[in-house]
Write an enzyme that holds these catalytic residues in place. Sequence first.
Site, PDB file in Angstrom:
ATOM      1  N   GLU A 109     -51.983  78.241  25.754  1.00  8.58           N
ATOM      2  CA  GLU A 109     -52.517  76.843  26.345  1.00  8.58           C
ATOM      3  C   GLU A 109     -51.504  76.495  27.233  1.00  8.58           C
ATOM      4  O   GLU A 109     -52.161  75.983  28.603  1.00  8.58           O
ATOM      5  CB  GLU A 109     -52.849  76.162  25.102  1.00  8.58           C
ATOM      6  CG  GLU A 109     -53.895  76.503  24.116  1.00  8.58           C
ATOM      7  CD  GLU A 109     -54.387  75.535  23.097  1.00  8.58           C
ATOM      8  OE1 GLU A 109     -53.359  75.189  22.204  1.00  8.58           O
ATOM      9  OE2 GLU A 109     -55.355  74.743  22.997  1.00  8.58           O
ATOM     10  N   GLU A 129     -55.792  80.814  16.571  1.00  8.86           N
ATOM     11  CA  GLU A 129     -55.722  79.716  15.613  1.00  8.86           C
ATOM     12  C   GLU A 129     -56.787  79.615  14.617  1.00  8.86           C
ATOM     13  O   GLU A 129     -56.411  79.228  13.682  1.00  8.86           O
ATOM     14  CB  GLU A 129     -56.205  78.223  16.448  1.00  8.86           C
ATOM     15  CG  GLU A 129     -55.016  77.601  17.439  1.00  8.86           C
ATOM     16  CD  GLU A 129     -54.749  78.156  18.492  1.00  8.86           C
ATOM     17  OE1 GLU A 129     -55.386  79.552  18.663  1.00  8.86           O
ATOM     18  OE2 GLU A 129     -53.966  77.734  19.446  1.00  8.86           O
TER      19      GLU A 129
END
Length: 696
Positions: A109, A129
């Site tokens: 990210e 995730e």
Amino acid sequence: MAETEGARVTVAVEDGIAVVTVDNPPVNAISQAIRQGLIDAMAEIERNPSITAAIIIGAGRLFIAGADVREFGKPALPPTLPEAITAIEACEKPVVAAIHGVALGGGLEIALGCHYRMADPGAKLGLPEVTLGIIPGAGGTQRLPRLIGFADALDLITTGRQAGASEAAKMGLVDAVAENDLKAAAMEFIRARIGAPLPRLSAMDPPTPDSEDFFETARAGVARRARGQDSPLRALDALEAARMPFDQGVEREREIFLELRGSDQAKALRHAFFAERAVAKVPGFEAAKPRQVDAIGVIGGGTMGAGIAVASLRAGYSVTMVEADAEAMARGLGNVAKNLDGYVSRGRMSEETKAELLAKLTGAVDYGALGGADLIIEAVFEDMAVKRDVFAKLDAVAKPGAVLATNTSYLNVDEIAQATARPGDVLGLHFFAPAHIMRLLEIVRAGATAPDVIATGFAVGRKLGKVAVLSGVCDGFIGNRILAKFRQQADAMIEDGALPWEVDSAMEAFGMAMGPFKVMDLSGLDISWAMRKRQTATRPAEERYVAIADRICEAGWLGRKTGRGWYLYEDGKPSPNPDVETIIIEESTKKGIARRQFSAQEIQDRILHAMINEGARIVEEGIAARPLDVDMVEIMGYGFPRWRGGPMCAADIIGLDKVLGKIREYAGEDAFYWAPAPLLQRLVAEGKTFADLNRG
Ligand code: CAA
């Protein structure tokens, strides 16, 4: 991994380019100091007129492995990761992420917040995730589809898989792959972009899905693969929110992220993440040094032996396979070649690699060929006399210090070790079929096994890519001992009124990879039949014995290999075997049992509680060092849903007092089977959990 004192972000200016280095060993996890450090670095870059552009790079062996998983259970300290990423993206000077090793989760990210991304050829990128029960929470689900489109973003985000550098380049996830020195290449790359308009993913329009029903179709597929796990479906919700303007999408993503972060599934998956790493660190064995292993001997070329040989060859070992005669030897070598062909035909191995591996394989019919082996693994017929005979022969030929392993799944390793004059060198290495694919390896410690022999088992296990778990000696070790209890409960329920397919579908709905009766059909009913016969003499009189499976075996229905077992396999797919139902009803009638209905919930509860109770005994007896070892065996080898964390973690989540209450309730019907494990009673009395035992 404790937060290191030295967690920091440094800025060095080289020829007008700021080199921002993220340094937080061992994996550059994004702790509070790193988030703050990135914000400070960006402020410095904006402020300093001699800086014209920047690269962000990781110190050590990788870029950034993501958020610090250990901070998840705790209150988040400011600044947040989205704030740090916004600062990077807003920078008025061009910023490139220079990625080596891995860029995972929050690490990717951060890279998506940069204006450009460059990767080392060996780099891997992903948003794992969902495997931790959460979703990307720092803009990943919004920026990624804007960069690579919905289809590829869906694949990466809902599976959590990692893409290699060249795949990432093809997808458009990275702008370039560095040929040589990553840092130098990234500096050159960014220098060439000074003055060009800055591409900011958050400023891009939402992408258009490939088709009208893209999300609807995707949802069905994701739900099927998730088997009850929430995070992949919630990740899809967040991804769909990328159709909205960026600010709204990010808000939705954050909501879902926060909702999931405290969930039971996230707790269980975090437990599994750390347990997977903790199993190799058995208390008391920290100081033991593994023996050197380069050459492995495998005795037996059947399914198991061949699988072990393939796993060993792929890990870089040379292998000598010994069989009884030339014909069996040819079959064994053929089994290895067939397995390797499987990799080639799926495009996972080149013909050259296959040839190289086969060149490291030698076949022999004489035990003398094992004289050079550092580790010898026996994988012959599961019979004590046969195994003892093999070990006596090995004793005569193995070099001093060679580690001697048995792949037995039930037999007493102490007794096998006593067939040699060197029991200290003997251990169990219990592989699971197919041995080159299944990730679990039980390392069985017999009474005399030397600590460095155990350490050798773990070192070899790691090299083979296995999750190795230490077990003491008992009938079935950790996994098969729990499986036996599981099956007894499944058998009891079918005699009391459930049908095998009801039990299977309830356990599949629970999240198990496959129901217990389907598993039996797959592995063959004769194996457990033989074991039951062997146990007849020693079976306690109080134990309830269900003879249904025996009757099915007597009919010659041994599962898939005979075309019928609990199920019929007329077109290869299982359908309930009506004759089985007849047998079941006859057996219930014979015992005067009034058959009753079982709900899916009751089936799941009974089986889970049986597993927990036996798991507690296994820990109490020291067969497993900690509850987490039991959890890993179940997840890695027996299809237990990872998102429930294994049976012991599941028990903590339910609450041990509730678990004990239910076991006591069941004990009202069968006090022998359901006698509550003393450890469970003690933990409840002391207000403790299995997690407390894991912490030591
Ligand atoms: N947080 C905290 N600790 C971590 C960590 C993380 N993200 N990743 C790894 N570690 C720890 C491990 O527990 C281990 O600690 P010990 O030595 O104390 O056991 C140590 O770092 C080394 O890890 P490995 O033994 O796994 O080393 P490896 O070389 O085999 O693998 C790796 C390295 C590929 C980075 C692997 O550790 C890995 O996959 N880590 C998890 C990555 C991940 O899931 N990241 C996403 C986090 S979620 C997120 O980022 C959410 C968000 O957006 C806010």
